[in-house]
Design an enzyme around this catalytic site. Structure first.
Site, short mmCIF file in Angstrom:
data_model
loop_
_atom_site.label_atom_id
_atom_site.label_comp_id
_atom_site.label_asym_id
_atom_site.label_seq_id
_atom_site.Cartn_x
_atom_site.Cartn_y
_atom_site.Cartn_z
CG HIS A 250 5.66 -13.34 22.30
ND1 HIS A 250 6.17 -13.48 23.73
CD2 HIS A 250 7.12 -13.28 21.78
CE1 HIS A 250 7.59 -13.54 23.74
NE2 HIS A 250 8.09 -13.36 22.46
CB CYS B 106 -12.93 9.05 -9.57
SG CYS B 106 -14.27 8.69 -8.26
CG ASN C 153 -11.05 12.28 -8.38
OD1 ASN C 153 -11.55 11.74 -7.24
ND2 ASN C 153 -10.02 12.20 -8.67
N GLY C 154 -13.66 13.22 -5.84
CA GLY C 154 -13.25 13.85 -4.65
C GLY C 154 -14.76 13.47 -3.66
CE LYS D 273 2.83 -4.36 -4.49
NZ LYS D 273 2.00 -4.04 -3.46
CD GLU E 59 -2.09 -3.72 -2.90
OE1 GLU E 59 -2.22 -2.65 -2.94
OE2 GLU E 59 -0.77 -4.50 -3.39
CD1 TRP F 25 -12.66 2.39 -6.23
CD2 TRP F 25 -13.14 3.74 -4.57
NE1 TRP F 25 -12.30 1.77 -5.26
CE2 TRP F 25 -12.50 2.47 -3.88
CE3 TRP F 25 -13.60 4.69 -3.63
CZ2 TRP F 25 -12.47 2.30 -2.82
CZ3 TRP F 25 -13.41 4.28 -2.32
CH2 TRP F 25 -12.80 3.36 -1.90
CE LYS G 142 -0.44 2.63 -9.44
NZ LYS G 142 0.73 1.43 -9.21
CD GLU H 46 5.19 -3.60 -1.06
OE1 GLU H 46 4.75 -3.66 -2.34
OE2 GLU H 46 4.52 -3.06 -0.42
NE ARG I 57 -7.63 8.49 -11.65
CZ ARG I 57 -6.67 9.31 -11.17
NH1 ARG I 57 -5.27 9.19 -11.45
NH2 ARG I 57 -7.02 10.31 -10.12
#
Length: 608
Positions: free
Chosen positions: A504, A2, A99-100, A485, A488, A75, A603, A481, A27
């Site tokens: 395994h 947000c 926001n929240g 990437k 995402e 968001w 973000k 990582e 964001r």
């Protein structure tokens, strides 16, 4: 997560708000809207839409003389993606952006009988109705805000307009980030971060938690919940507008990949003295590193993977036990830490809610907390006992690149310092490692020259449904990582596996043509890794090998070989990270996607 902006002053508010929201797009969001005082009189107008800021711009007035308003990118949490659920929300005389999360919105709705006033599915509209309920009693904005926040449980950053107060904006926050700024020639701002208004001013302050902020064209007043005036501490942004622009690159992500060598140099140089790690400029005393029995690293996502790299070095080379904890898990468990434990908290934004709450829990057990963050005066930075700021500059792309590598570089320096303090590293050993770290930016520049080669090989990946990254030891940590990437920004299912675990169970997923990115840079397990690569190649996987070999002795083990400069094993993470980032980026672009704003992601994650 947000984006918030508010402005009152001398400029046309609509343009300031929409331009500010454009700068906050990184964001992550799914709808956008603005509210403003029409004709600068006691009448609030709202324009909002599901979709992007460009869609919002298309439904706004071509000419709008209003000089005061608030804007928001949402968001979705409570309620789906729709124009009705988009912010701002208006109830009675109140327009609100948020926001929240208001955790007790249902209880508030019932307690104050607000149900008939609600049109959306959001918790935010309940907040607007609550504010309107209290404002209707005495028409005192500050009183209404104080009474409302006393009822609310959860995190919030509110930007508020009261209809009979044209030209005024009110704000209050708890946990969720908010900054404010004032320039007498321009006006006053609130925002989720300084990126929204950096075009107009580089001086700002962090809004204190539970402080009521009143903005007008003439200035900003800040009071605590008891009505006592507060004097905010202004800071100056140490980067300019061009740092938040693409500078000729097609996407922010590619720009930020290329910015990594400079970002690492900026981050480590002030923390090296006489060839040794030195955190004196950060105010971290030497005795902070003395007598440490164990280390716990707390983070989420990419920051957690940076922590895993640091943990690998600290535990394997220093013999100190290290635990890497996912913040959202740590905060609901009984921490196995005490006064002799060092807790390192890693967050790019410094506002990650789970990491912040985990830090607060850790502080109940130890006074040795240190945060690695990129944003000055952020919540995590302020609440840690000590903070080491990375100097990456603004990172606009949602998928982290330069923030990751500067975090890794900082983790190494902290490891070297711990080694010296514990006697597990000699000064000569520490100097050798510091020298190797200082050389990494130049080696990363060499790897960036492989860009066209990486772009070409990703043509074999754009139609893949799955991809796998394999490695051993430190290479496995980097592989995690790399897989993150790719998933995402390309939406290809990607997983990282410790190569020795293939037999395994997970080798059952390997079939003809499946991309496997194999990382083989750790010399003690190199031959073992080559055997693992042969196992996937025997199943007709499309193998991309990343190694320090100038040329592979048996070309049949891979389809593509990316040779990185020969550096000590521990430091290959920097070169490998660049290649993994480029693989993710060009796969995303090859699929026609936007790597800067991947779907469903944000973000800065400021809600649980």
């Amino acid at each position: 997560m947000c984006g918030i902006i508010g402005y009152t002053g001398k400029l046309e508010a609509q343009n300031v708000l929409i331009d500010g929201l454009s700068r906050l797009e990184y964001r992550g969001y799914d709808s956008a809207g603005i509210a403003y005082f029409r004709e600068n009189i006691a009448h609030i107008s709202i324009r909002k839409t599901a979709g992007k800021v460009k869609d919002l711009r298309s439904v706004c007035d071509k000419v709008n003389p209003s000089t005061c308003g608030i804007g928001h990118t949402r968001w979705a949490t409570h309620g789906g993606v729709s124009t009705t659920n988009a912010h701002p929300h208006r109830v009675g005389q109140v327009a609100l952006i948020h926001n929240g999360i208001i955790e007790n919105y249902a209880a508030i709705t019932e307690k104050f009988n607000l149900g008939d006033e609600l049109q959306s599915e959001t918790d935010t509209e309940v907040g607007a109705a609550l504010l309107n309920h209290f404002y209707s009693q005495d028409h005192d904005p500050k009183s209404a805000i104080r009474k409302a926040v006393a009822e609310i449980k959860g995190s919030f950053a509110f930007g508020i307009l009261f209809e009979d107060r044209p030209g005024e904006i009110y704000a209050v926050r708890n946990v969720s980030p908010m900054v404010a700024a004032y320039d007498p020639e321009i006006g006053a701002f609130i925002a989720s971060d300084v990126t929204a208004f950096i075009e107009h001013t580089n001086r700002y302050f962090v809004v204190p938690e539970y402080a009521v902020v009143a903005l007008s064209p003439n200035g900003i007043e800040v009071e605590d919940l008891k009505g006592q005036k507060l004097t905010p501490e202004f800071m100056t942004v140490d980067w300019d507008l061009t740092a938040a622009e693409k500078d000729g690159y097609p996407h922010f992500m590619l720009k930020e990949i290329h910015e990594q060598p400079a970002a690492i140099t900026r981050t480590i140089t002030p923390r090296i003295a006489d060839g040794l790690p030195d955190f004196a400029q950060d105010g971290v005393p030497d005795d902070f590193f003395e007598g440490v029995r164990d280390v716990t690293i707390i983070a989420c996502g990419t920051a957690m993977y940076a922590g895993m790299v640091g943990a690998e070095f600290i535990q394997n080379h220093l013999g100190l036990p290290v635990t890497v904890s996912i913040a959202s898990e740590f905060r609901y468990a009984r921490p196995v830490i005490d006064k002799d434990s060092m807790v390192i908290v890693v967050s790019q934004s410094g506002e990650t809610i789970d990491t912040l709450e985990a830090l607060r829990l850790a502080k109940k057990y130890t006074d040795r907390t240190l945060s690695i963050v990129n944003v000055k005066a952020s919540s995590i930075a302020r609440e840690s006992h000590y903070v080491v700021y990375t100097h990456a500059g603004p990172e606009i792309a949602v998928a982290s690149t330069k923030a990751y590598t500067v975090q890794v570089a900082t983790m190494f320096l902290l490891g070297f310092k711990l080694g010296l303090a514990s006697g597990r590293l000699t000064e000569d050993e520490a100097r050798d490692r510091v020298a190797a770290l200082k050389a990494m930016p130049a080696h990363m520049e060499e790897v960036l020259a492989y860009e066209n080669q990486v772009k070409e090989l990703t043509s074999r990946m754009i139609n893949a449904h799955d991809a796998f990254y394999i490695g051993r030891g430190l290479d496995y940590r980097v592989a995690m990582e790399g897989a993150l990437k790719l998933k995402e920004i390309s939406y290809i299912h990607a997983e990282a596996y410790a190569a020795g675990e293939l037999k395994h169970g997970t080798i059952s997923l390997i079939e003809k043509g499946v991309p496997v990115i194999a990382i083989a840079n750790q010399q003690p397990v190199y031959e073992k890794m080559i055997s693992n690569i042969r196992e996937v190649k025997a199943r007709d996987a499309f193998v991309i090998l990343i190694s320090k070999d100038k040329a592979v002795h048996d070309p049949s083990i891979c389809n593509v070989h990316l040779s990185i400069p020969d550096v000590p094993d521990d430091f290959t993470v920097f070169e490998t990270a660049v290649l993994c980032q480029l693989i993710g980026y060009y796969t995303s672009v090859g699929k026609g996607l936007d790597p800067d704003q991947p779907r469903n992601l944000a973000k800065s994650v400021t809600v649980e």
